[in-house]
Each structure stands twice: as structure tokens, then as C-alpha cells.
Motif scaffolding. Structure first.
Motif: not given
Length: 359
Positions: A82-105
Motif C-alpha cells: 500500500l505504501l510503496r505502490y498504491m499511495s502515490g499520486e495519480g488516477k488509480k483503480v483496483v481490479l479485485p479478481l479474488l474468488h471466494g473468501s477473503n476477497g469476494e466477501d
């Protein structure tokens, strides 16, 4: 400037392998002229997060998707990503491709809400509702949507009143019936039971994957699927079905059978196609869905429609029903479909920003 796209896949889930298959196809289809792609792999055993930065070109094999974490601690590895890659500036979007528990729930969706980052697919509430078959069936029943007869119970109830539950199941549902973990997909942990001994084995097997089960009466007929997409005004695709020779369409049948044939649009009696599309949108709205979902129905030999379940993150490989149904419905190509879903994510996030949090 390119949009930063963070693709989450893998996950601490029995559906880990299915997520890898989906991620491999999606990562190979993203337009890198428009997006800087950051694959984020989540390990199956520890749930540790791994990222190696921007992926310049797609992986050649699924095995290359698996990365080693710097730390097996989920909190430390997640914080690092999160700190190294996702906290930077700019337009961003997350694509969760996590099936089942701990991701789709709803768990990852809740994290994205706290981080205030747009993400593709259903929100916290709808993700949790659609993954829990027992709860979703209650809400769909309140919405007046016909479903197959079913009974749900928890592990402690089974442990304390085993014979009473067996008697109730046999009287209310009979055979054959299906035993399903309440919060799993991909037909994992499901058994088709034709007698009492098989039912007991199926229940004990399903409790290995979940602490709550749903037992359903079998509907003799066909299984029809519909792809739904959108936020406030969802759209339903043409219905489709798999033509196959299996009595029970289990995990191996879905993912290993090379002879599966898609029939899109499904050959249906007059008026049934539009009724299925209408019911799919009705169910989608009843469970507060947004972004995407696949709605599965049974068309019984009696001509009645029964809603089976809603899958908030359907399979997304090149041979999965969801993307192919949209291609056959309105010509939407795979890569174009991904970008449409990203647009829905940005629209939902923009709508959220209009909410006032102070008086």
C-alpha cells in the motif's frame, strides 16, 4: 497520464486456483497504452501481499503469476504494498479478481473504501450478501423471486441435533438433493446426494470448507445463466447455457472438461428469455449489486423458473460464460468489457464523493 490499475489475485481462499486463471486472462488483455498495470499476488496460506511494480507485458504462463512475499505477515506485506505502490499520486483503480473468501466477501472491498480508491465490482454489502447463499436466499424470497426449496443450518446445530436435521431434510427436500457450503463458489465442496448415507457424507465434506451449509432440492431441468452489468440502471445479457453430459456440474466438469459447449443465446421457449433477463435484473437490484454479477437460474421441466444463485465475481477467462455472453449480446470484446467495468467503478466512486460527512 495513464491510469494506475492494481490487479489483486490469488488470495487466502480455496478458490485460489480459479483466481489465477481469471487473472492470467485479464492481465493479458489490458491495454497498456491506457493503464500502468500493477499485479498484486496474495498468497494462499498466509494471505501475504506481493507486488513487483509495473508489469510491462503479460506473463507467458500462469505459473509466472505466483510471487514470493517479502514478509509472510499479511499486515506487514499489505502495508508495504500500500505504501510503496498504491499511495502515490495519480488516477488509480483496483481490479479485485479474488474468488471466494477473503476477497469476494466484502473484506477487500471494505479496505478499498477506507483507502478511498475506486474498485471494480460490487460494494461491501452486496459482496457479502451474494457470497452468503443462505442470507441471499432470504432476501430474494422477500423480493418475491422463486427459488428451489432449501434449508440452511450451522455446524453447531448439526453437531447437537444431527438426527433431527436429517429427518427434517428428508421430509422437506427428499432426494436427490445438493449440499453446498454457504459461502463458496466454483462448485467446491458441493455434493449431489441420492440417499441418506450420501447426504451424511456430503454434509461432513461441506463442513470442511464452511461453518454454514445450504441444502437444496434438485430441480430437474436446465441451468441458464445471465450476465448483468451496471450500477443504478443495470443491463442483462442474452441468456446462455453450457451443453454438457454431466449429471452434476462440479469443479472438474466446469474447468477440466474440454468438450463443454456454450449455447448463447440459449434456446428457450417464447417469452422465457425476456422473463429470465427481467428476473436477473430484479435479483441484482434486490441484493444491491453494482458493477457486475452473473445470475444463474434453473428452468424446470415444469416450465417454472427458479433462481439458483448470484455470483458477484463470475469466472472471467476467455472461455467463461460472463464475457462471452456480452460478446454474443452486443459485440462487446473482452478488453472493452474490462474498461466498461472500470468506468462503472469510477462512476460509483464519483457518486460516493457527493455524500456529505459533516453537518
Amino acid at each position: 497520464m495513464k491510469i494506475k490499475m492494481f490487479v489483486l489475485y490469488g488470495g487466502k481462499s480455496v478458490e485460489h486456483e480459479v483466481s489465477l486463471r481469471t487473472a492470467f486472462t485479464v492481465l493479458g488483455s489490458i491495454d497498456r497504452e491506457k493503464f500502468d498495470v500493477f499485479p498484486i499476488y496474495i498468497t494462499q496460506q498466509e494471505g501475504a501481499w506481493c507486488c513487483c511494480g509495473i508489469q510491462e507485458r503479460p506473463h507467458a504462463t500462469i505459473d509466472e503469476l505466483v510471487m514470493r512475499p517479502e514478509s509472510v505477515s499479511p499486515s506487514q506485506s499489505m502495508g508495504s504494498v500500500l505504501l510503496r505502490y498504491m499511495s502515490g499520486e495519480g488516477k488509480k483503480v483496483v481490479l479485485p479478481l479474488l474468488h471466494g473468501s477473503n476477497g469476494e466477501d466484502g473484506t477487500v472491498q471494505g479496505l478499498m473504501e477506507l483507502l478511498d480508491i475506486p474498485y471494480v465490482g460490487n460494494g461491501v454489502l452486496s459482496a457479502a450478501l451474494t457470497l452468503d447463499k443462505a442470507v441471499s436466499k432470504q432476501l430474494l424470497a422477500q423480493a418475491g423471486i422463486r427459488q428451489t426449496d432449501h434449508i440452511s443450518f450451522r455446524l453447531e446445530q448439526w453437531s447437537e441435533e444431527r438426527e433431527q436435521w436429517l429427518d427434517r431434510l428428508e421430509r422437506a427436500l427428499g432426494y436427490p438433493c445438493y449440499v453446498k457450503p454457504a459461502t463458496l463458489g466454483s462448485s467446491i465442496g458441493i455434493s449431489r446426494c441420492e440417499d441418506k448415507d450420501a447426504l451424511i457424507r456430503g454434509i461432513e465434506f461441506a463442513f470442511r470448507f464452511d461453518r454454514k451449509l445450504v441444502i437444496e432440492r434438485e430441480v430437474a431441468g436446465r441451468e441458464i445463466q445471465v450476465a448483468v452489468m451496471g450500477n443504478e440502471r443495470p443491463l442483462a445479457s442474452l441468456p446462455g447455457e453450457f451443453i454438457h453430459r454431466h449429471r452434476f456440474f462440479d469443479f472438474e466438469s466446469k474447468y477440466m472438461d474440454k468438450e463443454l459447449v456454450m449455447s448463447i443465446p440459449a434456446e428457450l421457449p417464447a417469452g422465457v428469455m425476456e422473463r429470465i433477463r427481467e428476473y436477473a435484473v430484479q435479483a441484482y437490484s434486490a441484493l444491491c449489486c453494482s458493477g457486475l454479477a452473473r445470475v444463474d437460474f434453473f428452468l424446470g421441466e415444469d416450465g417454472q423458473l427458479y433462481l439458483n444463485e448470484i455470483n458477484a465475481l463470475p469466472g472471467f477467462t476467455g472461455t467463461s460464460m460472463y464475457p462471452v455472453m456480452w460478446e454474443r449480446t452486443n459485440g462487446t470484446a473482452y478488453s472493452e468489457l474490462i474498461e466498461k467495468l472500470i468506468d462503472y467503478a469510477f462512476m460509483r466512486h464519483a457518486d460516493k464523493l457527493t455524500v456529505q460527512y459533516a453537518r
